[in-house]
Design a protein around this motif. Structure first.
Motif, short mmCIF file in Angstrom:
data_model
loop_
_atom_site.label_atom_id
_atom_site.label_comp_id
_atom_site.label_asym_id
_atom_site.label_seq_id
_atom_site.Cartn_x
_atom_site.Cartn_y
_atom_site.Cartn_z
N GLY B 97 -1.91 -0.89 -8.26
CA GLY B 97 -2.88 -0.87 -7.16
C GLY B 97 -4.20 -1.42 -7.65
O GLY B 97 -4.55 -1.24 -8.82
N GLY B 118 1.52 -4.81 2.47
CA GLY B 118 2.34 -4.64 1.27
C GLY B 118 3.66 -3.94 1.57
O GLY B 118 4.70 -4.25 0.99
N ARG B 165 -5.13 1.14 1.37
CA ARG B 165 -4.22 0.01 1.20
C ARG B 165 -3.54 0.07 -0.16
O ARG B 165 -2.34 -0.21 -0.27
CB ARG B 165 -5.02 -1.30 1.35
N LEU B 169 1.09 2.04 -1.18
CA LEU B 169 2.22 1.46 -1.92
C LEU B 169 2.67 2.35 -3.08
O LEU B 169 3.59 2.00 -3.80
CB LEU B 169 1.83 0.08 -2.45
#
Lengths: 264, 378
Positions: B97, B118, B165, B169
């Motif tokens: 990240g 993503g 964001r 992930l």
């Protein structure tokens, strides 16, 4: 209420004068196009006959079709070539970068007539002469430097971290180009495409030398027409194109925001 | 000074058994032409640890972070993430990240689309993506902002989206490049606490770049201090402040007084610093110093006693107050020692105010006096 000072008044006057200067030829064209008397001012009435004649001329319609196709294809090719070139120039420092840039911008430095003649001679030498491919090549080369300039400016303003962020979350180079880079520089792409199209649409010298029979673009048709005819059909056609351009501006404005396009 | 990582040593390093550190940076270098931006940097980040790279601008901390993320090529050395060598992998293959200083939110996508990008690339089912967006936005306090565009958000909100964001992930490691430096001071302090709290709750392995010592000291488990492309010291915040290894660290982290002298062993874990005046200061030996070698004694301004009455003892220095400044909770004195040096002192609990021009005696305890070898670099 404060009275405007002399400088403000002078500036306003000058601004109005400049606007009149810019609008005058367009206004004359439009007036002539609706004037029943051929090229005689002042007008003595109103008619759309010239417009009817212009828009029912098979030659003009065909010329318009050719110019439209030519402009769209040339603008597409020029942008497709200019985009990778702009990326290479903006993102890398390499030996001979200045020279590469100069070569890519060189069509701007050569008078279009000379460039067209040279291109024509070259195509004759390699056994082509005039033809659809030479015409397209000529137009593409002619408009490419403009696309390169606009796209270079757009990419300069593009923060590299947008692309890095995309790569970081797992997008490869191609995916990043289509999902991030191109959408972010969209206004630049649209303005570049529009400018390339307009330049191709207005071009006369390249088309004169390179257009094959049956593929005569509008400016060449218009020129042949006013060489032999003396009526206001040409003015009506020009007037139509002016109105169409204005319409195109409105559409671009809706699509991308004209102010942003002009600023980019 | 230019040095190159010898191949022999590099191989030897690579032969070391794999540790279970989340990030291993081994002898990493970056050169631009003849300029070494990062010069032989090595450090580890353990699983769940919060490590900061701290240093002045141009010290190579951001370049180091960018090499770990894969945005910048290395000129030498190796980077491993959970034992996997990633040195030459493109950024999209590293699964890390990254939070950018300017947030780098894609301007043509809404908040939800930014977070989803993503996840979509990973071909997650639609309902999984929706859940993850919801979760990431609720963790960062952004529920309800899904359909906003980045330009419709404040700086602090954009910062949270950037974090969401990255977190959506579930990366192995979170890298942050000065994420708070574009916020105003009050918000920075709030976000700093939130970020630290979130990191601790999620046990997220974090490498954090900052030039703000307060940020680094308050958030990190360990801090890597960099200067001129090199690592000056790697230590816990407390150690860094209390036992700086170099003059640079002592100077960069907090304010320090330096007195130059030569070392003499006094036995019993004590070391003496002979000042040019002949006076010998007593200090606890914490780093090995060569007998008779040039050393610096470090005195923190808040670790002294200042008195208008004469003090006695080994570590007493006499001088005259040049400037006394009152800041409410703290009094700051600038004292010209009899030997000519300037010494800064801070007093927090004071009953008396010593006026400028007064004669004073300053005393520091041996356990508060640090000694470092004299570094020819300054």
């Amino acid at each position: 209420m404060t009275r405007p000072d002399l400088g403000t008044i002078a500036l306003r006057f000058f601004t109005l004068l400049m606007m009149a200067f810019l609008i005058f030829p367009i206004a004359v064209t439009l007036v002539v196009a609706v004037n029943p008397r051929e090229f005689i001012l002042p007008p003595n009435g109103f008619t759309l006959d010239w417009f009817k004649a212009a828009w029912s001329s098979k030659t003009f319609l065909r010329g318009m079709g050719v110019s439209l196709v030519l402009g769209l294809v040339a603008a597409t090719l020029a942008n497709a070539l200019a985009l990778p070139a702009a990326m290479a120039l903006v993102r890398n420092d390499f030996r001979g970068k200045g020279a590469v840039n100069l070569v890519l911008m060189s069509p701007l430095l050569i008078p279009t007539t000379i460039f067209s003649l040279a291109l024509y001679i070259w195509f004759v030498r390699v056994g082509y002469g005039s033809g659809l491919v030479p015409l397209l090549v000529g137009h593409t080369i002619h408009v490419m430097p403009y696309a390169l300039r606009i796209l270079t400016a757009s990419l300069h303003n593009l923060d590299p971290s947008y692309e890095e962020a995309a790569r970081n979350v797992g997008a490869g180079r191609t995916r990043t180009l289509f999902s991030i880079t191109l959408p972010v520089i969209r206004t630049g792409l649209i303005s570049s495409f529009a400018l390339c199209f307009i330049l191709s649409w207005n071009d006369f010298p390249i088309s004169v030398f390179l257009a094959p029979p049956g593929w005569t673009p509008l400016p060449v048709e218009l020129f042949s027409y006013i060489k032999f005819q003396y009526d206001a059909v040409a003015a009506a056609l020009a007037g139509s194109l002016i109105l169409l351009s204005a319409l195109a501006m409105v559409i671009i404005d809706r699509l991308a925001g004209l102010r942003r396009v002009l600023r980019s | 000074m230019t040095r190159r990582a010898g191949d022999g040593r590099k191989n030897q390093d690579e032969m070391q058994p794999m540790s279970d550190d989340a990030i291993q940076v081994r002898r990493v270098m970056k050169s631009y032409g003849t300029m070494l931006a990062v010069d032989d940097v090595s450090f580890n980040v353990a699983e769940g640890e919060f490590v900061s790279l701290l240093g002045p601008s141009g010290c190579g901390k951001t370049t180091t972070l960018r090499m770990i993320a894969g945005f910048t090529d290395t000129s030498g050395g190796a980077i491993r993430v959970h034992g996997r060598e990633v040195t030459h992998l493109p950024p999209e293959k590293r699964d890390l990240g990254f939070v950018f200083q300017n947030y780098a939110l894609w301007p043509h996508m809404t908040v939800a689309e930014n977070v989803a990008f993503g996840l979509k690339l990973r071909r997650k089912p639609r309902d999984v993506i929706r859940n993850k967006i919801e979760e990431a936005l609720s963790v960062t306090g952004l529920s309800g902002y899904e359909d906003r565009l980045p330009r419709q958000l404040s700086g602090g909100q954009q910062q949270r989206v950037a974090l969401a964001r990255a977190l959506a992930l579930e990366p192995q490691v979170l890298l942050m490049d000065e994420p708070l430096s574009n916020l105003d001071r009050a918000l920075r302090v709030v976000m700093r606490r939130e970020l630290k709290e979130l990191q601790a709750r999620m046990k997220m392995t974090t490498l954090y770049v900052t030039h703000d010592q307060e940020e680094a000291l308050s958030m990190s488990n360990r801090v890597v201090i960099m200067n001129g492309g090199r690592v000056e010291q790697i230590a816990a915040p407390y150690e860094l402040y209390e036992n700086p290894a170099t003059r640079f660290v002592a100077d960069f982290v907090g304010i320090t007084n330096f007195l130059e002298g030569t070392a003499s062993d006094m036995g019993g874990g004590m070391v003496g610093v002979r000042l040019p005046s002949g006076q010998v200061l007593h200090a606890q030996a914490r780093v090995p110093v060569a007998q008779g070698g040039a050393v610096r004694a470090l005195i923190r301004p808040e670790r002294v006693t200042i008195s208008p009455a004469e003090l006695s003892g080994p570590n007493v220095l006499a001088g005259r107050v040049e400037l006394s400044e009152y800041f409410g909770a703290v009094l700051r004195y600038t004292v010209r020692l009899d030997s000519g040096e300037i010494l800064r002192a801070e007093v927090h609990n004071f009953d008396e105010f010593i006026a400028g021009g007064s004669r004073v005696w300053i005393c520091t305890l041996p356990e508060h006096l640090r000694v470092i070898p004299h570094d020819p670099r300054g």
